[in-house]
Scaffold this active site. Structure first.
Site, PDB file in Angstrom:
ATOM      1  N   GLU A  81      38.818  89.982  83.565  1.00  0.00           N
ATOM      2  CA  GLU A  81      37.925  88.818  83.584  1.00  0.00           C
ATOM      3  C   GLU A  81      38.442  87.762  84.543  1.00  0.00           C
ATOM      4  OE1 GLU A  81      38.458  87.548  79.460  1.00  0.00           O
ATOM      5  OE2 GLU A  81      40.184  86.328  80.029  1.00  0.00           O
ATOM      6  N   HIS A 116      37.943  83.169  85.066  1.00  0.00           N
ATOM      7  CA  HIS A 116      37.409  81.913  84.530  1.00  0.00           C
ATOM      8  C   HIS A 116      38.133  80.768  85.202  1.00  0.00           C
ATOM      9  CE1 HIS A 116      41.044  82.626  82.233  1.00  0.00           C
ATOM     10  NE2 HIS A 116      40.500  83.660  81.627  1.00  0.00           N
ATOM     11  N   HIS A 139      45.925  80.385  82.755  1.00  0.00           N
ATOM     12  CA  HIS A 139      46.791  80.930  81.714  1.00  0.00           C
ATOM     13  C   HIS A 139      48.249  80.757  82.153  1.00  0.00           C
ATOM     14  CE1 HIS A 139      43.602  82.868  79.542  1.00  0.00           C
ATOM     15  NE2 HIS A 139      43.371  83.817  80.417  1.00  0.00           N
ATOM     16  N   HIS A 181      42.076  88.878  86.272  1.00  0.00           N
ATOM     17  CA  HIS A 181      43.348  89.214  85.634  1.00  0.00           C
ATOM     18  C   HIS A 181      43.165  90.174  84.477  1.00  0.00           C
ATOM     19  CE1 HIS A 181      41.732  85.675  83.586  1.00  0.00           C
ATOM     20  NE2 HIS A 181      42.321  86.124  82.480  1.00  0.00           N
ATOM     21  N   CYS A 234      50.535  83.335  75.379  1.00  0.00           N
ATOM     22  CA  CYS A 234      49.622  82.802  76.392  1.00  0.00           C
ATOM     23  C   CYS A 234      49.148  81.415  75.974  1.00  0.00           C
ATOM     24  CB  CYS A 234      48.423  83.739  76.537  1.00  0.00           C
ATOM     25  SG  CYS A 234      47.186  83.132  77.695  1.00  0.00           S
TER      26      CYS A 234
HETATM   27 MN    MN Z   1      41.692  85.241  80.578  1.00  0.00          MN
END
Ligand code: MN
Length: 143
Positions: free
Chosen positions: A56, A58, A62, A96, A110
């Protein structure tokens, strides 16, 4: 609110366990976050051997620390072999995925913002471009 989340071997007492996007290979633990009045969340993802987190991207970032096991991480056009205490930064809008492809479960910590955009799947073109790189094609899991 609890100040000590005791680890009980497979979970944290006082932590929350969440289902992970219908993916049974991943267990998501939320340790700290909004309920503590934080504007970030600290989560632990357990990726079962052979499994992977979502592929995904975004806008939110992270900050990842490997806790246990071994695996591979795709970040943009790079593949990294990861092991305990390695750190991985996923910048904004960067494809990622974390993959437990080394015969072991992979456990990662995370950190994300509480307020964040929804993850997006990659477009067919993006996917095609990634898969044209043999090193990437070798590790990513497309569901
Ligand atoms: Mn992610």
């Amino acid at each position: 609110m609890r100040k000590h989340l005791e680890f009980k071997g497979d979970r944290w007492e006082g932590g929350e366990i969440h289902e992970y996007k219908g993916n049974r290979d991943v267990i998501k633990h939320v340790l700290f976050g909004e309920r503590n009045g934080l504007d970030f969340e600290v989560r632990v993802f357990e990726v079962k051997v052979g499994g992977a987190t979502s592929l995904e991207r975004h806008e939110h970032q992270h900050a990842v620390l490997v806790l246990e096991g071994e695996g591979s991480a795709l970040v943009g056009n790079e593949v990294y072999d990861v092991r305990p205490f390695d750190g991985i930064w996923v910048p904004p809008n960067t494809p990622h995925q974390f993959v437990a492809n080394k015969g072991k479960d992979l456990k990662i910590l995370c950190v994300v913002n509480v307020r964040r955009d929804r993850p997006k799947k990659l477009s067919d073109d993006e996917l095609k471009s990634l898969l044209s790189n043999p090193r990437i094609a070798n590790i990513i899991r497309v569901s």
